[in-house]
Design a protein around this motif. Sequence first.
Motif, PDB file in Angstrom:
ATOM      1  N   LEU A 177     -29.912   5.885  11.068  1.00 50.29           N
ATOM      2  CA  LEU A 177     -29.077   5.117  11.982  1.00 50.29           C
ATOM      3  C   LEU A 177     -29.498   5.343  13.432  1.00 50.29           C
ATOM      4  N   GLN A 178     -29.815   6.565  13.766  1.00 50.97           N
ATOM      5  CA  GLN A 178     -30.158   6.915  15.139  1.00 50.97           C
ATOM      6  C   GLN A 178     -31.447   6.264  15.615  1.00 50.97           C
ATOM      7  N   ASP A 179     -32.293   5.797  14.672  1.00 49.00           N
ATOM      8  CA  ASP A 179     -33.568   5.184  15.040  1.00 49.00           C
ATOM      9  C   ASP A 179     -33.463   3.683  15.272  1.00 49.00           C
ATOM     10  N   LEU A 180     -32.353   3.083  14.878  1.00 45.70           N
ATOM     11  CA  LEU A 180     -32.186   1.641  15.071  1.00 45.70           C
ATOM     12  C   LEU A 180     -31.943   1.332  16.547  1.00 45.70           C
ATOM     13  N   PRO A 181     -32.317   0.143  17.004  1.00 47.50           N
ATOM     14  CA  PRO A 181     -31.941  -0.268  18.360  1.00 47.50           C
ATOM     15  C   PRO A 181     -30.432  -0.123  18.536  1.00 47.50           C
ATOM     16  N   GLU A 182     -30.010   0.214  19.737  1.00 46.65           N
ATOM     17  CA  GLU A 182     -28.602   0.544  19.975  1.00 46.65           C
ATOM     18  C   GLU A 182     -27.654  -0.541  19.490  1.00 46.65           C
ATOM     19  N   ALA A 183     -28.002  -1.806  19.731  1.00 52.36           N
ATOM     20  CA  ALA A 183     -27.110  -2.894  19.336  1.00 52.36           C
ATOM     21  C   ALA A 183     -26.996  -3.034  17.827  1.00 52.36           C
ATOM     22  N   ALA A 184     -27.967  -2.493  17.086  1.00 56.41           N
ATOM     23  CA  ALA A 184     -27.951  -2.578  15.629  1.00 56.41           C
ATOM     24  C   ALA A 184     -27.385  -1.319  14.979  1.00 56.41           C
ATOM     25  N   GLN A 185     -26.921  -0.380  15.789  1.00 58.98           N
ATOM     26  CA  GLN A 185     -26.349   0.837  15.230  1.00 58.98           C
ATOM     27  C   GLN A 185     -24.898   0.658  14.803  1.00 58.98           C
ATOM     28  N   VAL A 186     -24.360  -0.533  15.055  1.00 61.51           N
ATOM     29  CA  VAL A 186     -23.007  -0.851  14.612  1.00 61.51           C
ATOM     30  C   VAL A 186     -23.071  -2.096  13.729  1.00 61.51           C
ATOM     31  N   PRO A 187     -22.144  -2.238  12.787  1.00 64.05           N
ATOM     32  CA  PRO A 187     -22.158  -3.422  11.916  1.00 64.05           C
ATOM     33  C   PRO A 187     -21.986  -4.699  12.715  1.00 64.05           C
ATOM     34  N   GLY A 188     -22.564  -5.774  12.207  1.00 62.57           N
ATOM     35  CA  GLY A 188     -22.378  -7.051  12.860  1.00 62.57           C
ATOM     36  C   GLY A 188     -23.597  -7.937  12.798  1.00 62.57           C
ATOM     37  N   ALA A 189     -23.546  -9.020  13.552  1.00 64.31           N
ATOM     38  CA  ALA A 189     -24.595 -10.041  13.501  1.00 64.31           C
ATOM     39  C   ALA A 189     -25.945  -9.519  13.961  1.00 64.31           C
ATOM     40  N   VAL A 190     -25.960  -8.628  14.949  1.00 64.95           N
ATOM     41  CA  VAL A 190     -27.238  -8.100  15.448  1.00 64.95           C
ATOM     42  C   VAL A 190     -27.942  -7.297  14.364  1.00 64.95           C
ATOM     43  N   ARG A 191     -27.195  -6.407  13.732  1.00 65.88           N
ATOM     44  CA  ARG A 191     -27.790  -5.605  12.652  1.00 65.88           C
ATOM     45  C   ARG A 191     -28.307  -6.503  11.526  1.00 65.88           C
ATOM     46  N   ASP A 192     -27.508  -7.468  11.125  1.00 65.26           N
ATOM     47  CA  ASP A 192     -27.919  -8.363  10.042  1.00 65.26           C
ATOM     48  C   ASP A 192     -29.190  -9.122  10.413  1.00 65.26           C
ATOM     49  N   ALA A 193     -29.244  -9.630  11.640  1.00 69.23           N
ATOM     50  CA  ALA A 193     -30.423 -10.384  12.072  1.00 69.23           C
ATOM     51  C   ALA A 193     -31.671  -9.512  12.068  1.00 69.23           C
ATOM     52  N   LEU A 194     -31.528  -8.260  12.492  1.00 72.55           N
ATOM     53  CA  LEU A 194     -32.666  -7.343  12.480  1.00 72.55           C
ATOM     54  C   LEU A 194     -33.170  -7.111  11.067  1.00 72.55           C
ATOM     55  N   LEU A 195     -32.270  -6.813  10.139  1.00 67.05           N
ATOM     56  CA  LEU A 195     -32.678  -6.514   8.766  1.00 67.05           C
ATOM     57  C   LEU A 195     -33.272  -7.743   8.084  1.00 67.05           C
ATOM     58  N   LEU A 196     -32.719  -8.907   8.367  1.00 62.67           N
ATOM     59  CA  LEU A 196     -33.295 -10.141   7.823  1.00 62.67           C
ATOM     60  C   LEU A 196     -34.739 -10.301   8.276  1.00 62.67           C
TER      61      LEU A 196
END
Length: 434
Positions: A63-82
């Motif tokens: 979790l700590q290695d993800l971009p800050e905006a993707a460290q919380v659930p939501g559209a940003v995290r989903d878009a990154l993983l996609l």
Amino acid sequence: MGIEAIAKDKENKPRQVSIVPLAVQAGTAQPYQDNISMAHVPQIKIPATYIRGGTSKGVFFRLQDLPEAAQVPGAVRDALLLRVIGSPDPYGKQIDGMGGATSSTSKTVILAKSSLPNHDVDYLFGQVSIDTAFVDWSGNCGNLSAAVGAFAISGDLVDASRIPQNGIATVRIWQANIGKTIIAHVPITNGAVQETGDFELDGVTFPAAEVLLEFLDPADEGDGEGGGAMFPTGNLVDDLNVPGIGTLKATLINAGIPTIFVNAEDIGYTGTELQDAINGDPRALARFETIRAYGALRMGLIRNVDEALRRQHTPKIAFVSQPKAYTASSGKSVTTDDTDLLVRALSMGKLHHAMMGTAAVAIGTAAAIPGTLVNLAAGGGERTAVRFGHPSGTLRVGAQAKRVNGEWTVTKAIMSRSARVLMEGWVRVPRDAF
């Protein structure tokens, strides 16, 4: 005009020339410019590890290695993983990403040091859709669970005092998707995770080190229609009415992952089918999806059948039958003496090449409870373990079930898997991808 270069004249003396593309010489296009000015977005690097766990593969992150905006659930995290996996891909191949164009290889995992007492690591699983912009967080992946302990140890997410120099490290995992505890027993040699070994798992080509997994209290604790948490309708077997198909006997169970079990013979199968027999038949796949949608509705997982499109990972649908001889996808012969029953399960709309780990927990749990369709296919009666046949071979899973105040409960399900790091370093994604 063009790219400057050094050449030699007839007297072998150096001279400067201008190399001009043939198309320009012919007057059919504009010449290349020395300095090309165009807008572009650079890629960013994110630390990641690509791991096989059981019969699945996925991209693992701390979790700590993800971009800050993707460290919380939501559209940003989903878009990154996609974007990492290469979805949505209308071609269905995930060529521009880490995915392998199957439900078993379109997976992501995020781990962090656990915030809960008596746990080492929090584990979050994201099932990435292949052809739609959708990440399903509704369930766990039992296969990748086998890799969580090893990655947590190697990623410094487990206290060093809990890791022996040689022996077995017990990693206490909090499965955040479903709120359950998994205990992984990870072999350690010379202070490091041991990945190689002689444990063979049908559906995986090469042997590796065995990882024993305990799924504690795997049944759902939610309130069911009939008051039964594990069985949301309160019944071991239901009459499931599916418009356009008919009424099917079904066991609807929440254990490991919500699963709908039907009899193979009731839907025109033998239980010995391999992937091509079903995945190459669009009408069959549509029929299974219809059964899954109405089963999900009956289980209270969705409010109307249309919602099943947005809940692709759960529930699973599987069909069972009594033991029969067949040839597995590897060419291995499976005899009637090798299994207690046969099970085929679908994941993300396709027949799975082996068996999902969480579905194996559901199978072991249902087999331990007399009267379910799984138990009856295995011959009935009480049992603490079952060996079932799947498209790639066989798998043994154990479960401890008992009645408490008239309701069935399961204290744990146990099975062995293996895991191996395939690649580690960074994944790259365009900066504007999320």
